[in-house]
Design a protein around this motif. Structure first.
Motif, PDB file in Angstrom:
ATOM      1  N   VAL A  89       0.853  -1.204   0.000  1.00 60.54           N
ATOM      2  CA  VAL A  89       0.000   0.000   0.000  1.00 60.54           C
ATOM      3  C   VAL A  89       0.882   1.244   0.000  1.00 60.54           C
ATOM      4  O   VAL A  89       0.667   2.177  -0.796  1.00 60.54           O
ATOM      5  CB  VAL A  89      -0.960   0.003   1.217  1.00 60.54           C
ATOM      6  N   ASP A  90       1.890   1.269   0.878  1.00 61.67           N
ATOM      7  CA  ASP A  90       2.803   2.421   0.965  1.00 61.67           C
ATOM      8  C   ASP A  90       3.529   2.681  -0.354  1.00 61.67           C
ATOM      9  O   ASP A  90       3.825   3.829  -0.687  1.00 61.67           O
ATOM     10  CB  ASP A  90       3.829   2.223   2.079  1.00 61.67           C
ATOM     11  N   ARG A  91       3.795   1.628  -1.099  1.00 61.08           N
ATOM     12  CA  ARG A  91       4.476   1.762  -2.384  1.00 61.08           C
ATOM     13  C   ARG A  91       3.507   2.101  -3.516  1.00 61.08           C
ATOM     14  O   ARG A  91       3.920   2.281  -4.656  1.00 61.08           O
ATOM     15  CB  ARG A  91       5.229   0.474  -2.705  1.00 61.08           C
ATOM     16  N   GLY A  92       2.216   2.180  -3.210  1.00 62.76           N
ATOM     17  CA  GLY A  92       1.222   2.542  -4.212  1.00 62.76           C
ATOM     18  C   GLY A  92       0.890   1.433  -5.189  1.00 62.76           C
ATOM     19  O   GLY A  92       0.345   1.690  -6.263  1.00 62.76           O
ATOM     20  N   LEU A  93       1.189   0.175  -4.818  1.00 63.80           N
ATOM     21  CA  LEU A  93       0.954  -0.942  -5.729  1.00 63.80           C
ATOM     22  C   LEU A  93      -0.412  -1.599  -5.532  1.00 63.80           C
ATOM     23  O   LEU A  93      -0.939  -2.210  -6.464  1.00 63.80           O
ATOM     24  CB  LEU A  93       2.070  -1.991  -5.574  1.00 63.80           C
ATOM     25  N   ILE A  94      -0.975  -1.459  -4.336  1.00 64.55           N
ATOM     26  CA  ILE A  94      -2.311  -1.993  -4.072  1.00 64.55           C
ATOM     27  C   ILE A  94      -3.097  -1.000  -3.233  1.00 64.55           C
ATOM     28  O   ILE A  94      -2.528  -0.098  -2.613  1.00 64.55           O
ATOM     29  CB  ILE A  94      -2.290  -3.365  -3.356  1.00 64.55           C
ATOM     30  N   GLU A  95      -4.410  -1.185  -3.250  1.00 60.92           N
ATOM     31  CA  GLU A  95      -5.307  -0.426  -2.385  1.00 60.92           C
ATOM     32  C   GLU A  95      -6.008  -1.410  -1.471  1.00 60.92           C
ATOM     33  O   GLU A  95      -6.347  -2.515  -1.867  1.00 60.92           O
ATOM     34  CB  GLU A  95      -6.368   0.316  -3.209  1.00 60.92           C
ATOM     35  N   GLY A 114       0.512  -0.866  -9.657  1.00 57.35           N
ATOM     36  CA  GLY A 114       0.697  -2.261  -9.269  1.00 57.35           C
ATOM     37  C   GLY A 114       0.554  -3.203 -10.445  1.00 57.35           C
ATOM     38  O   GLY A 114       1.321  -4.165 -10.587  1.00 57.35           O
ATOM     39  N   ALA A 115      -0.424  -2.939 -11.298  1.00 58.40           N
ATOM     40  CA  ALA A 115      -0.633  -3.779 -12.483  1.00 58.40           C
ATOM     41  C   ALA A 115       0.581  -3.698 -13.418  1.00 58.40           C
ATOM     42  O   ALA A 115       1.043  -4.716 -13.936  1.00 58.40           O
ATOM     43  CB  ALA A 115      -1.898  -3.359 -13.216  1.00 58.40           C
ATOM     44  N   ALA A 116       1.116  -2.501 -13.607  1.00 58.48           N
ATOM     45  CA  ALA A 116       2.303  -2.338 -14.458  1.00 58.48           C
ATOM     46  C   ALA A 116       3.515  -3.008 -13.813  1.00 58.48           C
ATOM     47  O   ALA A 116       4.309  -3.675 -14.491  1.00 58.48           O
ATOM     48  CB  ALA A 116       2.579  -0.853 -14.691  1.00 58.48           C
ATOM     49  N   HIS A 117       3.639  -2.858 -12.512  1.00 56.67           N
ATOM     50  CA  HIS A 117       4.764  -3.431 -11.766  1.00 56.67           C
ATOM     51  C   HIS A 117       4.771  -4.952 -11.876  1.00 56.67           C
ATOM     52  O   HIS A 117       5.815  -5.557 -12.117  1.00 56.67           O
ATOM     53  CB  HIS A 117       4.662  -2.997 -10.297  1.00 56.67           C
TER      54      HIS A 117
END
Length: 156
Positions: A89-95, A114-117
């Motif tokens: 969450v902190d890395r902005g990859l999931i909510e 997150g999808a791109a990552h």
């Protein structure tokens, strides 16, 4: 030691494993270590560890999955899952959203980042596995996965 003889304890090629060569667990551990090290090399710059990739891919394939269910299917203990999800969450990859059907639970969704990552990571993982499994045919890879899956199911 006699002059002209080789000290077999220092010559790795001369060391016999005998019993170890007959133990599946020994080979699994060695192979797992090899895969883990290569995974770290392939994805280290993405800050992606195997456990984080497992969580992201589970969320990708099960949008809105309950945080507890994701942890359970991946074999991650609740306190560890909380800190891993916090990291993502902190890395902005999931909510993380409060679940509609259980206000005490959280549903997880990938963000666009997150999808791109995960796509970048998956591309590198496929390259990493192709390299390590280059001597296996596609059928042998499927057999290996099937056998490992049977072992996992029998143990859990």
């Amino acid at each position: 030691m006699e002059t002209g003889t080789t000290d077999q304890t220092t010559d790795a090629a001369a060391v016999r494993l005998n019993v170890l060569d007959t133990l599946v667990g020994y080979h699994l551990r060695r192979t797992s270590s090899l895969f883990a090290a290569d995974f770290a090399d392939a994805l280290g710059d993405l800050g992606m560890r195997q456990v984080l990739f497992g969580i992201l891919s589970t969320i990708r394939d099960n949008p809105g999955i309950n945080q507890g269910a994701a942890g359970k299917v991946l074999g991650i203990q609740r306190p560890n899952m909380v800190s891993l999800v916090n990291d993502l969450v902190d890395r902005g990859l999931i909510e993380r959203r409060v679940a509609r059907d259980d206000r005490r639970a959280f549903e997880l969704q990938l963000t666009q980042a997150g999808a791109a990552h995960i796509e970048t990571a998956l591309e590198r993982i496929r390259e990493h596995e192709d390299l390590l499994l280059r001597d296996l045919t596609a059928d042998e890879r499927q057999t290996l996965i099937a056998l490992l899956t049977r072992i996992e199911r029998a143990g859990g």
